[in-house]
Write a protein that holds these residues in place. Structure first.
Motif, PDB file in Angstrom:
ATOM      1  N   GLU A 161       0.734  -1.261   0.097  1.00  0.00           N
ATOM      2  CA  GLU A 161       0.049   0.082   0.043  1.00  0.00           C
ATOM      3  C   GLU A 161       0.763   1.281  -0.093  1.00  0.00           C
ATOM      4  O   GLU A 161       0.479   2.221  -0.517  1.00  0.00           O
ATOM      5  CB  GLU A 161      -0.864   0.081   1.279  1.00  0.00           C
ATOM      6  N   SER A 162       2.046   1.201   0.701  1.00  0.00           N
ATOM      7  CA  SER A 162       3.138   2.179   0.871  1.00  0.00           C
ATOM      8  C   SER A 162       3.550   2.511  -0.671  1.00  0.00           C
ATOM      9  O   SER A 162       3.749   3.563  -0.917  1.00  0.00           O
ATOM     10  CB  SER A 162       4.177   2.019   1.931  1.00  0.00           C
ATOM     11  N   CYS A 163       3.936   1.378  -1.241  1.00  0.00           N
ATOM     12  CA  CYS A 163       4.552   1.670  -2.712  1.00  0.00           C
ATOM     13  C   CYS A 163       3.760   2.195  -3.474  1.00  0.00           C
ATOM     14  O   CYS A 163       4.012   3.412  -4.381  1.00  0.00           O
ATOM     15  CB  CYS A 163       4.994   0.192  -3.175  1.00  0.00           C
ATOM     16  N   LYS A 164       2.335   1.811  -3.481  1.00  0.00           N
ATOM     17  CA  LYS A 164       1.423   2.542  -4.319  1.00  0.00           C
ATOM     18  C   LYS A 164       1.013   3.982  -4.138  1.00  0.00           C
ATOM     19  O   LYS A 164       0.998   4.728  -4.915  1.00  0.00           O
ATOM     20  CB  LYS A 164      -0.231   1.642  -4.060  1.00  0.00           C
ATOM     21  N   ALA A 165       1.017   4.106  -2.783  1.00  0.00           N
ATOM     22  CA  ALA A 165       0.983   5.822  -2.328  1.00  0.00           C
ATOM     23  C   ALA A 165       1.766   6.471  -2.800  1.00  0.00           C
ATOM     24  O   ALA A 165       1.784   7.773  -3.370  1.00  0.00           O
ATOM     25  CB  ALA A 165       0.644   5.839  -0.825  1.00  0.00           C
ATOM     26  N   ILE A 166       3.206   6.070  -2.650  1.00  0.00           N
ATOM     27  CA  ILE A 166       4.503   6.941  -2.932  1.00  0.00           C
ATOM     28  C   ILE A 166       4.400   6.997  -4.544  1.00  0.00           C
ATOM     29  O   ILE A 166       4.672   8.370  -5.026  1.00  0.00           O
ATOM     30  CB  ILE A 166       5.615   6.289  -2.372  1.00  0.00           C
TER      31      ILE A 166
ATOM     32  N   ILE B  53     -10.864   0.771   8.526  1.00  0.00           N
ATOM     33  CA  ILE B  53     -11.660  -0.504   7.646  1.00  0.00           C
ATOM     34  C   ILE B  53     -10.602  -0.788   6.636  1.00  0.00           C
ATOM     35  O   ILE B  53     -10.778  -2.193   6.159  1.00  0.00           O
ATOM     36  CB  ILE B  53     -12.660   0.046   7.224  1.00  0.00           C
ATOM     37  N   SER B  54      -9.774  -0.166   5.897  1.00  0.00           N
ATOM     38  CA  SER B  54      -8.652  -0.599   5.162  1.00  0.00           C
ATOM     39  C   SER B  54      -7.211  -0.038   5.177  1.00  0.00           C
ATOM     40  O   SER B  54      -7.322   1.317   6.034  1.00  0.00           O
ATOM     41  CB  SER B  54      -9.139  -0.374   3.595  1.00  0.00           C
ATOM     42  N   ARG B  55      -6.123  -0.482   4.768  1.00  0.00           N
ATOM     43  CA  ARG B  55      -4.966   0.046   5.073  1.00  0.00           C
ATOM     44  C   ARG B  55      -4.655   1.456   4.112  1.00  0.00           C
ATOM     45  O   ARG B  55      -3.800   2.021   4.489  1.00  0.00           O
ATOM     46  CB  ARG B  55      -3.833  -1.021   4.638  1.00  0.00           C
ATOM     47  N   GLU B  56      -5.499   1.753   3.471  1.00  0.00           N
ATOM     48  CA  GLU B  56      -5.565   2.877   2.764  1.00  0.00           C
ATOM     49  C   GLU B  56      -5.645   4.177   3.735  1.00  0.00           C
ATOM     50  O   GLU B  56      -5.311   5.260   3.431  1.00  0.00           O
ATOM     51  CB  GLU B  56      -6.657   2.963   1.655  1.00  0.00           C
ATOM     52  N   SER B  57      -6.305   3.796   4.691  1.00  0.00           N
ATOM     53  CA  SER B  57      -6.283   4.998   5.968  1.00  0.00           C
ATOM     54  C   SER B  57      -5.035   5.477   6.419  1.00  0.00           C
ATOM     55  O   SER B  57      -5.161   6.477   6.829  1.00  0.00           O
ATOM     56  CB  SER B  57      -7.402   4.435   6.735  1.00  0.00           C
ATOM     57  N   PHE B  58      -4.035   4.650   6.201  1.00  0.00           N
ATOM     58  CA  PHE B  58      -2.829   5.176   6.653  1.00  0.00           C
ATOM     59  C   PHE B  58      -2.038   6.069   5.660  1.00  0.00           C
ATOM     60  O   PHE B  58      -1.021   6.796   6.031  1.00  0.00           O
ATOM     61  CB  PHE B  58      -2.221   4.004   7.181  1.00  0.00           C
ATOM     62  N   MET B  59      -2.378   5.801   4.442  1.00  0.00           N
ATOM     63  CA  MET B  59      -1.554   6.439   3.491  1.00  0.00           C
ATOM     64  C   MET B  59      -1.461   8.072   3.441  1.00  0.00           C
ATOM     65  O   MET B  59      -0.279   8.523   3.204  1.00  0.00           O
ATOM     66  CB  MET B  59      -2.120   6.006   2.238  1.00  0.00           C
ATOM     67  N   PRO B  60      -2.708   8.910   3.691  1.00  0.00           N
ATOM     68  CA  PRO B  60      -2.513  10.156   3.627  1.00  0.00           C
ATOM     69  C   PRO B  60      -1.306  10.814   4.838  1.00  0.00           C
ATOM     70  O   PRO B  60      -0.834  11.690   4.522  1.00  0.00           O
ATOM     71  CB  PRO B  60      -3.730  10.738   4.084  1.00  0.00           C
ATOM     72  N   GLY B  61      -1.646  10.016   6.001  1.00  0.00           N
ATOM     73  CA  GLY B  61      -0.704  10.214   7.174  1.00  0.00           C
ATOM     74  C   GLY B  61       0.752   9.926   6.629  1.00  0.00           C
ATOM     75  O   GLY B  61       1.795  10.697   6.940  1.00  0.00           O
ATOM     76  N   LEU B  62       1.023   8.775   6.193  1.00  0.00           N
ATOM     77  CA  LEU B  62       2.503   8.502   5.538  1.00  0.00           C
ATOM     78  C   LEU B  62       2.864   9.477   4.669  1.00  0.00           C
ATOM     79  O   LEU B  62       4.169   9.841   4.771  1.00  0.00           O
ATOM     80  CB  LEU B  62       2.260   6.939   4.959  1.00  0.00           C
TER      81      LEU B  62
END
Length: 266
Positions: free
Chosen positions: A16-21, A233-242
């Motif tokens: 998920e982090s790779c996709k967000a970056i 609910i999903s790991r996408e919730s962590f991505m804006p903060g990351l």
């Protein structure tokens, strides 16, 4: 352009982090580390064949080769400390979501980063809602000091209690102190049924398939209760903060414990 390497890239949080970056403006994913599928291309695994990043099994060599600005780490408790040391040695800013370290370990890395004047972050939770939950709970504890924490995570999480629960308990303890709760003669008929004891505050950990990351902080007072709850609910919730953390550490010269210190900074 902020150059980023992700350690633990094939885990659920790592992918998920790779996709967000990749999708973030002003960032470039320049490396991925994992102990699985070494030598494979990352792109097909995360559903983006345009990405030409090969999975490496050796962090130090990769950092020396690609010279990133930031290392994002979502590995395991037995791996993360070595990763942070390697990152700092190579002048790379760590952004760490792996939990399970003691405060003594965290303070050691804070001191190491300060000596090198490198920004960094160790965050128990990257979800903005979770940080607000902790902030609200800390404020509530000033008025309702009798409190217990229930944290619930997926059954593959190896450390308990969660880093978020520990951070919540630490901040609540700062405002209410170490205090005794419950009946003076309380006893457990099954060992551990009352949860872990942190300065008089009880923490209960639930591990079940189907869960992601959830926490409820329950306060009790005369004739009333107050519950503050957050659910990822999903790991996408962590991505804006990351993504926010990756950007902000570029302007720091020290390591910070807790994303709240960046989110709520004046």
């Amino acid at each position: 352009m902020i150059r980023v390497v992700v350690a633990g890239a094939l885990g659920k949080m790592g992918q998920e982090s790779c996709k967000a970056i990749i999708n973030a403006d002003g960032m470039e994913l320049v490396g991925a580390v994992d102990n699985r599928l070494i030598g494979s291309e990352l792109g097909p695994i995360i559903g983006n064949t345009d990405i030409k990043v090969t999975i490496s099994g050796e962090l130090n060599q990769l950092l020396e080769a690609v010279q990133p600005d930031v290392l994002v780490d979502f590995t395991r408790p037995e791996v993360v400390q070595g990763d942070i040391e390697i990152a700092l040695k190579n002048g790379v800013r760590p952004v760490v979501g792996t939990t399970g370290m003691s405060m003594a370990d965290i303070n050691r890395f804070i001191n190491m980063a300060s000596e090198k004047k490198l920004g960094g972050l160790i965050a128990p939770n990257f979800a903005i809602g979770a940080l607000l939950m902790i902030k609200f709970a800390t404020e509530a504890a000033k008025y309702l000091p009798h409190v217990e924490i229930i944290e619930l995570h997926h059954d593959q999480k190896v450390d308990a209690p969660s880093g978020t629960a520990m951070k919540t308990a630490e901040l609540i303890s700062e405002v209410r102190g170490n205090m005794s709760q419950g009946a003076p003669g309380e006893f457990e008929k099954i060992e551990g049924v009352r949860g872990g004891n942190f300065e008089g505050l009880r923490i209960h950990s639930v591990r079940l398939p189907g869960l992601v990351a959830h926490q409820e902080v329950i306060f009790g007072g005369v004739g009333q209760t107050l519950s503050i709850r957050h659910d990822s609910i999903s790991r996408e919730s962590f991505m804006p903060g990351l993504i926010m953390a990756v950007r902000k550490v570029m302007n720091l010269e020290q390591m910070v414990y807790g994303l709240d210190n960046l989110l709520f900074e004046n």
